[in-house]
Motif scaffolding. Structure first.
Motif, PDB file in Angstrom:
ATOM      1  N   GLY A   1       0.830  -1.205   0.000  1.00 47.26           N
ATOM      2  CA  GLY A   1       0.000   0.000   0.000  1.00 47.26           C
ATOM      3  C   GLY A   1       0.857   1.244   0.000  1.00 47.26           C
ATOM      4  O   GLY A   1       2.081   1.188  -0.154  1.00 47.26           O
ATOM      5  N   GLU A   2       0.184   2.388   0.172  1.00 48.13           N
ATOM      6  CA  GLU A   2       0.878   3.672   0.119  1.00 48.13           C
ATOM      7  C   GLU A   2       0.477   4.517   1.318  1.00 48.13           C
ATOM      8  O   GLU A   2      -0.540   4.267   1.963  1.00 48.13           O
ATOM      9  N   ALA A   3       1.283   5.506   1.610  1.00 53.04           N
ATOM     10  CA  ALA A   3       0.983   6.423   2.712  1.00 53.04           C
ATOM     11  C   ALA A   3       1.535   7.797   2.358  1.00 53.04           C
ATOM     12  O   ALA A   3       2.481   7.905   1.566  1.00 53.04           O
ATOM     13  N   PRO A   4       0.914   8.861   2.922  1.00 46.31           N
ATOM     14  CA  PRO A   4       1.386  10.219   2.615  1.00 46.31           C
ATOM     15  C   PRO A   4       2.540  10.647   3.535  1.00 46.31           C
ATOM     16  O   PRO A   4       2.506  10.380   4.740  1.00 46.31           O
ATOM     17  N   PHE A   5       3.519  11.307   2.945  1.00 51.55           N
ATOM     18  CA  PHE A   5       4.670  11.813   3.708  1.00 51.55           C
ATOM     19  C   PHE A   5       5.041  13.199   3.189  1.00 51.55           C
ATOM     20  O   PHE A   5       5.009  13.437   1.970  1.00 51.55           O
ATOM     21  N   GLY A   6       5.449  14.077   4.087  1.00 49.53           N
ATOM     22  CA  GLY A   6       5.935  15.392   3.675  1.00 49.53           C
ATOM     23  C   GLY A   6       7.230  15.246   2.894  1.00 49.53           C
ATOM     24  O   GLY A   6       8.081  14.419   3.247  1.00 49.53           O
ATOM     25  N   ILE A   7       7.377  16.050   1.857  1.00 52.60           N
ATOM     26  CA  ILE A   7       8.632  16.017   1.083  1.00 52.60           C
ATOM     27  C   ILE A   7       9.675  16.816   1.871  1.00 52.60           C
ATOM     28  O   ILE A   7       9.409  17.939   2.292  1.00 52.60           O
ATOM     29  N   ALA A   8      10.845  16.209   2.072  1.00 54.67           N
ATOM     30  CA  ALA A   8      11.817  16.774   3.012  1.00 54.67           C
ATOM     31  C   ALA A   8      12.981  17.497   2.347  1.00 54.67           C
ATOM     32  O   ALA A   8      14.022  17.693   2.971  1.00 54.67           O
ATOM     33  N   ASN A   9      12.823  17.877   1.094  1.00 54.67           N
ATOM     34  CA  ASN A   9      13.885  18.673   0.454  1.00 54.67           C
ATOM     35  C   ASN A   9      13.249  19.596  -0.578  1.00 54.67           C
ATOM     36  O   ASN A   9      12.073  19.458  -0.915  1.00 54.67           O
ATOM     37  N   THR A  10      14.041  20.544  -1.067  1.00 52.17           N
ATOM     38  CA  THR A  10      13.555  21.419  -2.141  1.00 52.17           C
ATOM     39  C   THR A  10      14.038  20.856  -3.479  1.00 52.17           C
ATOM     40  O   THR A  10      15.069  20.179  -3.536  1.00 52.17           O
ATOM     41  N   PRO A  11      13.341  21.184  -4.583  1.00 54.31           N
ATOM     42  CA  PRO A  11      13.806  20.697  -5.881  1.00 54.31           C
ATOM     43  C   PRO A  11      15.172  21.255  -6.244  1.00 54.31           C
ATOM     44  O   PRO A  11      15.922  20.640  -6.993  1.00 54.31           O
ATOM     45  N   GLU A  12      15.516  22.411  -5.663  1.00 53.84           N
ATOM     46  CA  GLU A  12      16.824  23.008  -5.966  1.00 53.84           C
ATOM     47  C   GLU A  12      17.982  22.168  -5.457  1.00 53.84           C
ATOM     48  O   GLU A  12      19.098  22.297  -5.935  1.00 53.84           O
ATOM     49  N   ARG A  13      17.734  21.357  -4.429  1.00 55.57           N
ATOM     50  CA  ARG A  13      18.836  20.571  -3.852  1.00 55.57           C
ATOM     51  C   ARG A  13      19.210  19.364  -4.706  1.00 55.57           C
ATOM     52  O   ARG A  13      20.198  18.694  -4.430  1.00 55.57           O
ATOM     53  N   GLY A  14      18.394  19.046  -5.715  1.00 52.96           N
ATOM     54  CA  GLY A  14      18.785  17.948  -6.594  1.00 52.96           C
ATOM     55  C   GLY A  14      17.585  17.283  -7.226  1.00 52.96           C
ATOM     56  O   GLY A  14      16.465  17.470  -6.769  1.00 52.96           O
ATOM     57  N   PRO A  15      17.809  16.484  -8.254  1.00 52.04           N
ATOM     58  CA  PRO A  15      16.696  15.819  -8.934  1.00 52.04           C
ATOM     59  C   PRO A  15      16.295  14.551  -8.185  1.00 52.04           C
ATOM     60  O   PRO A  15      16.450  13.439  -8.681  1.00 52.04           O
ATOM     61  N   TYR A  16      15.852  14.718  -6.977  1.00 54.90           N
ATOM     62  CA  TYR A  16      15.440  13.583  -6.149  1.00 54.90           C
ATOM     63  C   TYR A  16      14.438  14.081  -5.124  1.00 54.90           C
ATOM     64  O   TYR A  16      14.269  15.305  -4.943  1.00 54.90           O
ATOM     65  N   LEU A  17      13.787  13.146  -4.456  1.00 48.58           N
ATOM     66  CA  LEU A  17      12.871  13.486  -3.360  1.00 48.58           C
ATOM     67  C   LEU A  17      13.363  12.792  -2.106  1.00 48.58           C
ATOM     68  O   LEU A  17      13.681  11.598  -2.139  1.00 48.58           O
ATOM     69  N   ASP A  18      13.421  13.513  -1.003  1.00 49.90           N
ATOM     70  CA  ASP A  18      13.764  12.918   0.289  1.00 49.90           C
ATOM     71  C   ASP A  18      12.497  12.771   1.132  1.00 49.90           C
ATOM     72  O   ASP A  18      11.674  13.703   1.196  1.00 49.90           O
TER      73      ASP A  18
END
Ligand code: FES
Length: 280
Positions: free
Chosen positions: A58-75
């Motif tokens: 399944g899936e769950a919601p989480f806050g994104i912990a970085n800005t897009p400026e910090r790199g092409p990834y999601l933390d």
């Protein structure tokens, strides 16, 4: 507070390019998106969230912990709590997950320009505040003083410890740490974040506050800020910790007439302070 996000039900595939312990039972997952995900997440904002799925669980919601400026990834900082998060904790670098989003509103970082920011994070509640800190550090002259108050029950539960040196070295930036239960190596403040707030005593003039943590912490911090002269309109919170389905369906994130997952997760306290039952 705009940026309501992408309501697509279609998850993008993402590769875990880094998984590491952030604190006790909390890991940080760095995800590189595939199949068009980079376009969908090209311009997400501090405060927004996304769904992360462990296939088969399944899936769950989480806050994104970085800005897009910090790199092409999601933390994402994820606490092991239930079946989805336990499944995610069992994955490692190179594994594939699903990601859907970005969703929700965001902190009005444009409106914060030129103002002093006081950021108050409790435990894993620091995760959605990290992009706020990154945005300020990466555009330092756009903002006034940055005062970070960071708390946890125990030193082993403090998040982003490896980044404290960067935060403290930034101009016009200070970091204040506190825990309720120190260990023998602890040489910072001991006590609740409200006690630290009284001690640091930031001034309300031209200032905004941004808080995330357990709901009861948010409530007492907000009350104290009001006593210190901060107007509730200038006290922002993210209530993402109260989300469950994140889809507007389960009704468990209600705030009076509002739903955190639909109308938030970012609010200013003028909108929610009277809803005492939300926090206590
Ligand atoms: S989390 Fe289920 S309705 Fe908001």
């Amino acid at each position: 507070m705009t940026a309501k996000g992408n309501n697509s039900m279609q998850p993008y595939l993402g590769t875990l390019v880094e998984v590491k312990d952030l604190a006790n039972e909390i890991k940080i997952f760095r995800i590189q998106l595939q199949n068009g995900g980079n376009e969908a997440f090209a311009d997400y904002k501090p405060g927004q969230f996304a769904f992360v799925s462990a296939f088969g669980l399944g899936e769950a919601p989480f806050g994104i912990a970085n800005t897009p400026e910090r790199g092409p990834y999601l933390d994402f900082a994820i606490n092991r709590l239930g079946s989805v998060t336990t499944g995610l904790h069992e994955l490692g670098e190179g594994d594939t997950v699903g990601v859907r989003g970005p969703m929700g509103n965001c902190f009005p970082m444009e409106d914060f320009k030129g103002r002093n920011l006081i950021v108050l994070g409790g435990g894993i509640g620091g995760a959605p505040l990290r992009p706020v800190i990154q945005q300020v550090l990466d555009h330092r002259s756009d903002y006034g003083n940055l005062t970070i108050l960071w708390a946890a029950r125990h030193p082993s539960l403090l998040v982003f410890t490896e980044e404290y040196a960067e935060w403290k070295a930034a101009p016009n930036t200070s970091l204040h740490l506190t825990v309720d239960q120190p260990d023998e190596k602890w040489d910072h403040n001991v006590g609740l974040i409200t006690e630290l707030l009284q001690k640091v005593a930031p001034k309300p003039d031209n200032s905004v506050t941004i808080t995330c943590g357990p709901p009861i912490m948010i409530y007492y911090v907000s009350r104290m800020l009001e006593e210190m002269g901060f107007s509730p309109e200038n006290n922002y919170v993210t209530l993402e910790a109260r989300m469950h389905c994140g889809l507007g369906k389960c009704g468990r994130c209600n705030l009076g007439e509002k739903l955190i997952c639909v109308d938030g997760p970012v609010f200013n306290m003028a909108e929610v302070l009277d809803l005492k039952e939300t926090f206590l």
